[in-house]
Design a protein around this motif. Structure first.
Motif, PDB file in Angstrom:
ATOM      1  N   GLY A  61      -7.596  -4.428  -9.205  1.00 12.74           N
ATOM      2  CA  GLY A  61      -7.530  -3.702 -10.475  1.00 12.74           C
ATOM      3  C   GLY A  61      -8.900  -3.293 -10.969  1.00 12.74           C
ATOM      4  N   VAL A  62      -9.885  -4.194 -10.861  1.00 14.79           N
ATOM      5  CA  VAL A  62     -11.250  -3.877 -11.282  1.00 14.79           C
ATOM      6  C   VAL A  62     -11.814  -2.764 -10.400  1.00 14.79           C
ATOM      7  CG1 VAL A  62     -13.587  -4.786 -11.570  1.00 14.79           C
ATOM      8  CG2 VAL A  62     -11.613  -6.230 -12.108  1.00 14.79           C
ATOM      9  N   ALA A  63     -11.598  -2.882  -9.086  1.00 16.28           N
ATOM     10  CA  ALA A  63     -12.136  -1.884  -8.158  1.00 16.28           C
ATOM     11  C   ALA A  63     -11.505  -0.517  -8.388  1.00 16.28           C
ATOM     12  CB  ALA A  63     -11.904  -2.344  -6.719  1.00 16.28           C
ATOM     13  N   GLU A  64     -10.207  -0.477  -8.610  1.00 14.47           N
ATOM     14  CA  GLU A  64      -9.534   0.797  -8.832  1.00 14.47           C
ATOM     15  C   GLU A  64     -10.032   1.485 -10.096  1.00 14.47           C
ATOM     16  OE1 GLU A  64      -5.288  -0.222  -6.592  1.00 14.47           O
ATOM     17  OE2 GLU A  64      -5.566  -0.705  -8.710  1.00 14.47           O
ATOM     18  N   GLU A  65     -10.355   0.685 -11.101  1.00 11.86           N
ATOM     19  CA  GLU A  65     -10.864   1.277 -12.342  1.00 11.86           C
ATOM     20  C   GLU A  65     -12.247   1.880 -12.136  1.00 11.86           C
ATOM     21  OE1 GLU A  65     -11.617   0.141 -17.045  1.00 11.86           O
ATOM     22  OE2 GLU A  65     -11.046  -1.420 -15.620  1.00 11.86           O
ATOM     23  N   VAL A  66     -13.141   1.143 -11.481  1.00 10.25           N
ATOM     24  CA  VAL A  66     -14.507   1.650 -11.316  1.00 10.25           C
ATOM     25  C   VAL A  66     -14.555   2.792 -10.307  1.00 10.25           C
ATOM     26  CG1 VAL A  66     -15.267   0.089  -9.450  1.00 10.25           C
ATOM     27  CG2 VAL A  66     -16.917   0.884 -11.151  1.00 10.25           C
ATOM     28  N   MET A  67     -13.575   2.853  -9.392  1.00 10.31           N
ATOM     29  CA  MET A  67     -13.536   3.919  -8.388  1.00 10.31           C
ATOM     30  C   MET A  67     -12.686   5.113  -8.827  1.00 10.31           C
ATOM     31  SD  MET A  67     -12.980   1.524  -5.027  1.00 10.31           S
ATOM     32  CE  MET A  67     -12.886   2.879  -3.854  1.00 10.31           C
ATOM     33  N   ASN A  68     -12.061   5.024  -9.991  1.00 15.66           N
ATOM     34  CA  ASN A  68     -11.199   6.102 -10.492  1.00 15.66           C
ATOM     35  C   ASN A  68     -10.033   6.398  -9.534  1.00 15.66           C
ATOM     36  OD1 ASN A  68     -12.816   6.785 -12.880  1.00 15.66           O
ATOM     37  ND2 ASN A  68     -14.310   7.558 -11.404  1.00 15.66           N
ATOM     38  N   VAL A  69      -9.415   5.352  -9.016  1.00 16.44           N
ATOM     39  CA  VAL A  69      -8.310   5.543  -8.068  1.00 16.44           C
ATOM     40  C   VAL A  69      -7.086   6.079  -8.803  1.00 16.44           C
ATOM     41  CG1 VAL A  69      -6.751   4.405  -6.442  1.00 16.44           C
ATOM     42  CG2 VAL A  69      -9.172   3.764  -6.518  1.00 16.44           C
ATOM     43  N   THR A  70      -6.470   7.108  -8.240  1.00 11.30           N
ATOM     44  CA  THR A  70      -5.305   7.739  -8.863  1.00 11.30           C
ATOM     45  C   THR A  70      -4.306   8.153  -7.802  1.00 11.30           C
ATOM     46  OG1 THR A  70      -4.574   9.597 -10.232  1.00 11.30           O
ATOM     47  CG2 THR A  70      -6.471   9.982  -8.823  1.00 11.30           C
ATOM     48  N   ARG A  71      -3.038   8.168  -8.170  1.00 11.76           N
ATOM     49  CA  ARG A  71      -1.986   8.726  -7.313  1.00 11.76           C
ATOM     50  C   ARG A  71      -1.564  10.103  -7.813  1.00 11.76           C
ATOM     51  NH1 ARG A  71       0.583   5.538  -3.518  1.00 11.76           N
ATOM     52  NH2 ARG A  71       0.082   3.302  -3.562  1.00 11.76           N
ATOM     53  N   SER A  72      -2.285  10.628  -8.784  1.00 10.96           N
ATOM     54  CA  SER A  72      -1.914  11.912  -9.393  1.00 10.96           C
ATOM     55  C   SER A  72      -2.736  13.074  -8.878  1.00 10.96           C
ATOM     56  CB  SER A  72      -2.068  11.809 -10.922  1.00 10.96           C
ATOM     57  OG  SER A  72      -1.243  10.790 -11.453  1.00 10.96           O
ATOM     58  N   PHE A  73      -3.492  12.854  -7.812  1.00 13.51           N
ATOM     59  CA  PHE A  73      -4.357  13.912  -7.313  1.00 13.51           C
ATOM     60  C   PHE A  73      -3.559  15.162  -6.934  1.00 13.51           C
ATOM     61  CE2 PHE A  73      -6.686  16.034  -3.847  1.00 13.51           C
ATOM     62  CZ  PHE A  73      -7.885  16.264  -4.467  1.00 13.51           C
ATOM     63  N   ALA A  74      -2.381  14.971  -6.351  1.00 13.00           N
ATOM     64  CA  ALA A  74      -1.562  16.112  -5.920  1.00 13.00           C
ATOM     65  C   ALA A  74      -0.394  16.372  -6.866  1.00 13.00           C
ATOM     66  CB  ALA A  74      -1.053  15.878  -4.507  1.00 13.00           C
ATOM     67  N   GLU A  75      -0.459  15.838  -8.083  1.00  9.83           N
ATOM     68  CA  GLU A  75       0.642  16.010  -9.029  1.00  9.83           C
ATOM     69  C   GLU A  75       0.879  17.498  -9.320  1.00  9.83           C
ATOM     70  OE1 GLU A  75       1.929  14.535 -13.521  1.00  9.83           O
ATOM     71  OE2 GLU A  75       0.231  13.613 -12.481  1.00  9.83           O
ATOM     72  N   GLY A  76       2.139  17.909  -9.231  1.00  8.86           N
ATOM     73  CA  GLY A  76       2.496  19.297  -9.468  1.00  8.86           C
ATOM     74  C   GLY A  76       2.400  20.185  -8.246  1.00  8.86           C
ATOM     75  N   ALA A  77       1.924  19.653  -7.126  1.00  9.15           N
ATOM     76  CA  ALA A  77       1.815  20.442  -5.899  1.00  9.15           C
ATOM     77  C   ALA A  77       3.172  20.488  -5.208  1.00  9.15           C
ATOM     78  CB  ALA A  77       0.764  19.839  -4.976  1.00  9.15           C
ATOM     79  N   ALA A 127       7.534   6.073   0.933  1.00  5.49           N
ATOM     80  CA  ALA A 127       6.608   7.206   0.984  1.00  5.49           C
ATOM     81  C   ALA A 127       6.194   7.559  -0.444  1.00  5.49           C
ATOM     82  CB  ALA A 127       7.261   8.394   1.668  1.00  5.49           C
ATOM     83  N   ALA A 128       4.903   7.845  -0.618  1.00  7.89           N
ATOM     84  CA  ALA A 128       4.382   8.073  -1.972  1.00  7.89           C
ATOM     85  C   ALA A 128       3.115   8.903  -1.887  1.00  7.89           C
ATOM     86  CB  ALA A 128       4.100   6.733  -2.650  1.00  7.89           C
ATOM     87  N   PRO A 129       2.706   9.486  -3.019  1.00  9.93           N
ATOM     88  CA  PRO A 129       1.417  10.174  -3.029  1.00  9.93           C
ATOM     89  C   PRO A 129       0.283   9.212  -2.663  1.00  9.93           C
ATOM     90  CG  PRO A 129       2.685  10.743  -4.979  1.00  9.93           C
ATOM     91  CD  PRO A 129       3.422   9.626  -4.307  1.00  9.93           C
ATOM     92  N   LEU A 130      -0.665   9.719  -1.930  1.00  8.46           N
ATOM     93  CA  LEU A 130      -1.815   8.911  -1.530  1.00  8.46           C
ATOM     94  C   LEU A 130      -2.621   8.469  -2.743  1.00  8.46           C
ATOM     95  CD1 LEU A 130      -3.416  10.764   1.518  1.00  8.46           C
ATOM     96  CD2 LEU A 130      -3.086   8.301   1.347  1.00  8.46           C
ATOM     97  N   PRO A 131      -3.037   7.197  -2.809  1.00 10.82           N
ATOM     98  CA  PRO A 131      -4.015   6.815  -3.830  1.00 10.82           C
ATOM     99  C   PRO A 131      -5.393   7.310  -3.408  1.00 10.82           C
ATOM    100  CG  PRO A 131      -3.427   4.916  -2.481  1.00 10.82           C
ATOM    101  CD  PRO A 131      -2.584   6.056  -2.000  1.00 10.82           C
ATOM    102  N   VAL A 132      -6.014   8.098  -4.250  1.00  9.90           N
ATOM    103  CA  VAL A 132      -7.290   8.724  -3.925  1.00  9.90           C
ATOM    104  C   VAL A 132      -8.330   8.304  -4.960  1.00  9.90           C
ATOM    105  CG1 VAL A 132      -8.495  10.919  -3.590  1.00  9.90           C
ATOM    106  CG2 VAL A 132      -6.102  10.702  -2.908  1.00  9.90           C
ATOM    107  N   ALA A 133      -9.531   7.963  -4.500  1.00 14.62           N
ATOM    108  CA  ALA A 133     -10.623   7.607  -5.406  1.00 14.62           C
ATOM    109  C   ALA A 133     -11.258   8.888  -5.921  1.00 14.62           C
ATOM    110  CB  ALA A 133     -11.647   6.737  -4.688  1.00 14.62           C
TER     111      ALA A 133
END
Length: 508
Positions: free
Chosen positions: A164-180, A198-204
């Motif tokens: 959780g700490v790492a994802e916050e500092v790295m700005n990890v999101t699964r919304s990078f391709a939202e709406g595509a 299957a899910a959207p990729l988590p991207v930093a």
């Protein structure tokens, strides 16, 4: 009211308000010639550091940021040395001059083949630069699964907290391709055919819009992002082009590091605590050359098997704009591999979308990562017959897959074929490349394990807190510390574990 400015002519001002005072000239400041403050090795040699970090990649950058967070109001002295030079001040994908072809070409130009890779690991390359390989990673940031973490010496719940700490500092999101539509429609096809995970990729990636004058210059996270966070918390000393050649220790206690500059001048940097984050290859090399003895040192070297495939898909069902394709089908206990699906421009959608021709078909790339069992036989060793320019023995890599690993490769290959068929993708791109192929060992930079943590001294170099056995004040905090990586990109895991190591250091 009009205020008039008058030169120093000796005449009285015409306006009764008088002249405004002249702004004082600011005293000259020491100029900064680089995009991050650097400290000469001559100056670092005069200090004793509370913590000295060797290496500036994912692990080193994370430890630096976390310690600066802990000690922002304390007079602790923190230093970092990096063997490479300043290359770029951000992730390469943040540069508007880059596309995938140019990025690959640039990496090839500034990296070099790994000496000692030999026939067992022919695709390996090393990059020595501030930020390390995080300057070029794909920014995929999944967590390891709980059934793999259960084999670790660190409790699963504790690792999940640090994720959780790492994802916050790295700005990890699964919304990078939202709406595509590209991602959404292919996901629906997969869900309807049984791929429920299957899910959207988590991207930093920092996808928060700019507002209220906030600047978001690093969309894709690299270690430079971590160094900049640290720099804005408190000062630290940083030297580049500084090759650590020997860890100095006496009577079971760390005392410092011998460092050599490119012109072969040696320096001794004193430190109470040293964090080793030089890479899966360089960290064990440095320990072995410094005289550390451990049965597991350099052993249990691992990397995932890597199968790539290319296919085409009809675009008539995708409303314009298609957007990027970013999908992950994670591993499961029954499926010991993960599959990533991306489009041809998944990380360059916005700058090039207007130039992409609208065709009836577009390309889909598959990346399959298979689990490989960490084995004692897979290792890096010092090659005393080959010395580098500093007189240090090169390493020799010995790596192979066992039958269980090859079985995973077979499962993964068949699995990619099924996924493609179920998603309406025809394998093969008509460019002369095999539609599906096994990547040469080493070409995937997911190496790990040569200084692994653990509870058993016979199978681990460091304890569960990252403390190297047999000496006080020495920690390991890079990919080499990972005892196992499952079938996902391990950068998030390395950063989470390094943050935990920094917390332990701060408490001691």
């Amino acid at each position: 009211m009009n205020i008039r400015f008058h030169p120093n002519s000796g005449t009285k001002p015409a306006d009764p308000v008088g002249m405004l005072p002249v702004c004082p000239i600011q005293p000259p400041t020491e100029p900064l010639y680089t995009w991050i403050p650097l400290t000469p090795l001559e100056q670092m040699e005069q200090n004793e550091y509370d913590v000295l970090i060797i290496g500036s990649g994912a692990g080193g950058g994370s430890v630096l940021w976390r310690l600066c967070q802990h000690w922002k109001n304390q007079r602790k002295r923190i230093g970092m040395i990096e063997r490479g030079r300043l290359v770029i001040p951000t992730h390469a994908r943040n540069l508007p001059t880059m596309n995938q072809d140019r990025l690959t070409a640039y990496f090839s130009g500034i990296s070099r083949p790994l000496p000692g890779a030999g026939p067992y690991y022919p695709g390996a390359r090393q990059l020595f630069a501030l930020g390390g390989r995080t300057l070029f990673w794909y920014a995929f940031a999944p967590r390891m699964h709980s059934w793999d973490l259960a084999k670790w010496p660190v409790p699963v719940q504790e690792m999940e907290s640090y994720y959780g700490v790492a994802e916050e500092v790295m700005n990890v999101t699964r919304s990078f391709a939202e709406g595509a539509s590209f991602t959404e429609i292919v996901l629906q096809r997969l869900w309807m055919r049984g791929y429920s995970k299957a899910a959207p990729l988590p991207v930093a990636a920092d996808i928060v819009p700019q507002f209220y004058g906030q600047l978001h210059t690093d969309m894709f996270t690299s270690s430079i992002s971590l160094l900049s966070r640290a720099l804005n918390l408190r000062p630290f000393d940083l030297a580049v082009n500084a090759r650590a050649v020997q860890i100095l220790h006496d009577n079971g206690r760390i005392s410092g590091v011998k460092v050599v500059s490119p012109d072969k001048i040696a320096y001794t940097i004193k430190a109470k605590t040293i964090v080793l984050a030089a890479s899966t290859f360089e960290s064990p090399r440095l320990l072995m050359y410094s005289g550390f003895q451990n049965r597991a040192l350099g052993r249990f070297f691992s990397n995932q098997s890597f199968v790539q495939a290319t296919g085409t898909i009809k675009t008539t069902d995708f409303p314009i704009p298609w957007g990027p394709l970013n999908i992950m089908i994670p591993q499961s206990p029954e499926r010991p591999y993960s599959v990533l699906m991306t489009g041809p421009e998944s990380f360059y959608w916005y700058p090039v979308a207007l130039e992409r021709p609208l065709t009836d078909e577009t390309t889909v790339n598959f990346y399959g990562y298979g689990k490989v069992e960490p084995r004692y036989e897979n290792r890096v060793v010092l090659n005393q017959n080959k010395l580098d320019e500093y007189g240090i023995p090169e390493i020799q890599v010995i790596f192979s897959l066992n039958q269980a690993d090859w079985n995973v490769v077979g499962q993964m290959t068949n699995g990619i074929r099924r996924i493609a068929a179920d998603a309406g993708i025809r394998l093969g791109a008509g460019d002369g490349r095999p539609p599906i192929c096994l990547t040469p060992f080493g070409d995937l930079h997911h190496d790990s394990g040569t200084c692994r943590i653990g509870d058993d001294p016979a199978t681990s170099v460091a304890d569960r807190y990252g403390r190297v056995r047999g000496v006080t004040g020495l920690y390991v905090a890079d990919n080499s510390a990972l005892p196992d990586t499952g079938a996902e990109n391990q950068t998030l895991t390395t950063i989470a574990l390094a943050i935990r190591t920094a917390d332990i250091i701060a408490k001691t």
